[in-house]
Design a protein around this motif. Structure first.
Motif, short mmCIF file in Angstrom:
data_model
loop_
_atom_site.label_atom_id
_atom_site.label_comp_id
_atom_site.label_asym_id
_atom_site.label_seq_id
_atom_site.Cartn_x
_atom_site.Cartn_y
_atom_site.Cartn_z
N HIS A 124 26.25 35.39 47.71
CA HIS A 124 25.88 36.79 47.62
C HIS A 124 24.37 37.00 47.56
CE1 HIS A 124 30.11 37.55 47.04
NE2 HIS A 124 30.13 36.76 45.98
N THR A 142 23.27 40.66 42.22
CA THR A 142 24.73 40.73 42.18
C THR A 142 25.20 41.78 41.19
OG1 THR A 142 24.82 38.37 42.72
CG2 THR A 142 26.82 39.37 41.87
N ASN A 195 31.62 46.07 39.28
CA ASN A 195 30.96 45.31 40.33
C ASN A 195 31.71 45.41 41.65
OD1 ASN A 195 29.02 44.43 38.51
ND2 ASN A 195 30.18 42.61 37.95
N CYS A 196 30.96 45.31 42.72
CA CYS A 196 31.56 45.23 44.05
C CYS A 196 30.77 44.22 44.86
CB CYS A 196 31.58 46.59 44.75
SG CYS A 196 29.94 47.28 45.05
N GLU A 197 31.35 43.76 45.94
CA GLU A 197 30.70 42.74 46.77
C GLU A 197 30.16 43.37 48.04
OE1 GLU A 197 33.02 39.31 47.56
OE2 GLU A 197 33.41 38.85 45.45
N PRO A 225 28.69 41.54 51.15
CA PRO A 225 28.31 40.27 51.77
C PRO A 225 27.00 40.40 52.55
CG PRO A 225 30.62 40.75 52.14
CD PRO A 225 30.02 41.99 51.56
#
Length: 439
Positions: free
Chosen positions: A255, A289, A375-377, A379
Motif C-alpha cells: 500500500h 495507510t 480504514n479503506c484500501e 491500491p
C-alpha cells in the motif's frame, strides 16, 4: 537446621539490599521490587509501548512496570526529577484502569480497608513535594507534619499542573517528589501507580508486612494487556524506538511506495543514517495507510478524527525515533537557550501532548459511538491506463494522490510551455512586421 537458618538470614538480608527479590508463594508475580532505602527514582520508558511505562532505577531500567513492595507503616519517597517524567505526574489508586469512572484514587477520603478514616479524611494518601517543600496540608505522617483531620489537600493540585508547563519551565521548578506511608493493616486491595495525564500506564504495588505481601493474590486483576507483551511492539519498533510499525516496513508493503526517504543506498550514507531513514519510511507508510479512510460514519467529526489520529501517531513515532538516536546533547533541560535543549523539549512536547490528544480523540469516538477506525484500501495501481501511459510505469509506485499531482503538473507544464512558444512567436512576427516597409 543450621543450613535453614543460614538460608533464612540470606533471604532476609537480600530483602533489604537487593532491588528485585522473589518471594515464593507470596504473590502471583513471584517477583517484588524492594528499595533498600525506601526511595524509588522514577523514569518513563517511552519506547516500551505507545505511551511508555514507568521504570525505577532501584528495580533496573529494563524492568518495565515492576511490581513494587511497600512495607506497612514505613515512609517511601518517589522521585520524579528525571526529564522523562515530564508530563507524567505519578498518582496512586486502588484500580489499574485509566477510566476516571473506574479509577479509585488513594486519597484522604478513600479506603480499601478500615472505613472509619473516610469521614474525617485520615486515610493514608500520598503527600506531594516540590524542592523538598510539602505543598499540601493533609498528613498521616507525623515525621513530616502533625496528623490532620478533615483536611483533603495533599498537594496534588499544586504538583500536577506544573507537569503540563513547557519542558524547560517544568525542569526549572527543580525536584519533584512524593512521599507515601501506608498505615492500614486491614487493606483488602493492591495499589497502583498511574499517570495523572496519560491512561493505561498502571503499575502494581504490593503492601507488605514483615516483607510478606498482605494480599498474596493480585487483587484486583489488571484487566488489560501491556503493549510490550503484544506483537504491536515489534523488533523493528524496538530498534527504531517506535510503536506498531512492524507491518509498515518498506519496500514490501503493497500500500506504500518503495520509499519516502531517498539516497539510503548511497555508499556515502552511514548505516545509522540509512536505518533511521528506514524507520521514517515505515512511519510515513503507516500514516499514509492510516489516513486512507472511509466515511461510513457519515459525520465530519469522525472523518476528521480518523484522519488526525494517524497523523498524530506519525509525529509521536518520529519524535521518539529521534530521541532514541541520542544525537541530541542537552545537559540541562531547564536551559531554554541551548539549541539541543530546545529541540529535545520540542520532542518531549510532541510525544506527550499529541499522545494525550490521541487518547482524547479515541474517547470522543467512543462517546459519540463512532467506529474506532474506518480504514479503506486504495491500491497504488488504481489509476487509469490513460494516466499510466502519460506518466510512465515508474510513477505507479507512487501513492495515487501523488501520482495524480505528478500527471497534472506535467500536463500544466506542457500547456505553459506551449503558451510560451505561442507568445514568443507572436512577438517575433510583430517585430518582423514592424520592419517590413509599408506598401
Amino acid at each position: 537446621m543450621m543450613k535453614l537458618i543460614k538460608l533464612f538470614l540470606f533471604l532476609s538480608l537480600c530483602l533489604f539490599t537487593c532491588g528485585v527479590v522473589s518471594v515464593e508463594g507470596a504473590t502471583e508475580n513471584q517477583t517484588l521490587c524492594v528499595s533498600p532505602n525506601n526511595v524509588f527514582h522514577a523514569r518513563v520508558n517511552l519506547y516500551a509501548g505507545e505511551l511508555g511505562y514507568y521504570v525505577f532505577e532501584e528495580c533496573g531500567l529494563d524492568n518495565v512496570n515492576p511490581t513494587i513492595a511497600v512495607e506497612l507503616g514505613e515512609t517511601y519517597t518517589f522521585v520524579q526529577t528525571h526529564r522523562s517524567n515530564y508530563f507524567h505526574p505519578i498518582g496512586f489508586a486502588y484500580s489499574p484502569y485509566g477510566d476516571e469512572e473506574l479509577k479509585i484514587e488513594v486519597e484522604p477520603g478513600t479506603s480499601r480497608g478500615n472505613q472509619s478514616c473516610i469521614q474525617d479524611y485520615t486515610c493514608h494518601a500520598p503527600m506531594y513535594f516540590i524542592n523538598d517543600e510539602y505543598v499540601g496540608h493533609y498528613s498521616n505522617n507525623p515525621d513530616i507534619k502533625n496528623i490532620t483531620h478533615h483536611e483533603e489537600d495533599f498537594g496534588l493540585d499544586v504538583y500536577e499542573p506544573l507537569f503540563m508547563r513547557n519542558p524547560h519551565e517544568w525542569a526549572q521548578f527543580g525536584n519533584f517528589t512524593i512521599k507515601l506511608r501506608v498505615d492500614d493493616p486491614d487493606i483488602t486491595s493492591d495499589m497502583f501507580i498511574f499517570c495523572h495525564i496519560h491512561e493505561w500506564m498502571a503499575g502494581r504495588i504490593k503492601v507488605t508486612k514483615n516483607g510478606i505481601p498482605i494480599i498474596k493474590k493480585d487483587v484486583p486483576t489488571l484487566g488489560f494487556e501491556f503493549d510490550y507483551n503484544t506483537p504491536l511492539l515489534s523488533d523493528f519498533d524496538k530498534e527504531c524506538g517506535t510503536f506498531a510499525l512492524g507491518q509498515y516496513q518498506t519496500p514490501d508493503n503493497p500500500h506504500c511506495p518503495d520509499h519516502f526517504v531517498c539516497d539510503k543506498d548511497d555508499p556515502m550514507v552511514t548505516p545509522e543514517m540509512a536505518h533511521f531513514g528506514s524507520c521514517i519510511d515505515a512511519m510515513n507508510c503507516a500514516m499514509l495507510t492510516g489516513m486512507t479512510t472511509g466515511i461510513k460514519a457519515q459525520d465530519e467529526r469522525a472523518l476528521f478524527i480518523h484522519q488526525m489520529i494517524p497523523h498524530h501517531q506519525n509525529a509521536v513515532n518520529m519524535a521518539k525515533a529521534l530521541l532514541k538516536t541520542e544525537k541530541i546533547h542537552c545537559a540541562d533541560l531547564a536551559n531554554d537557550e541551548d539549541p539541543d535543549c530546545i529541540l529535545e523539549g520540542i520532542l518531549y512536547e510532541i510525544v506527550n501532548t499529541q499522545n494525550l490528544q490521541i487518547q482524547a480523540m479515541f474517547d470522543y469516538l467512543d462517546a459519540k459511538r463512532f467506529p474506532e477506525a474506518d480504514n479503506c484500501e486504495v491500491p497504488l495501481d488504481k489509476v487509469s491506463d490513460t494516466l499510466a501511459e502519460s506518466a510512465g510505469a515508474a510513477t505507479l509506485q507512487m501513492p495515487t494522490y501523488i501520482y495524480l499531482q505528478h500527471v497534472t503538473r506535467n500536463w500544466l507544464t506542457g500547456w505553459k510551455a506551449l503558451g510560451v512558444v505561442v507568445a514568443t512567436t507572436t512577438v517575433l512576427l510583430m517585430s518582423v512586421a514592424a520592419l517590413v516597409p509599408q506598401f
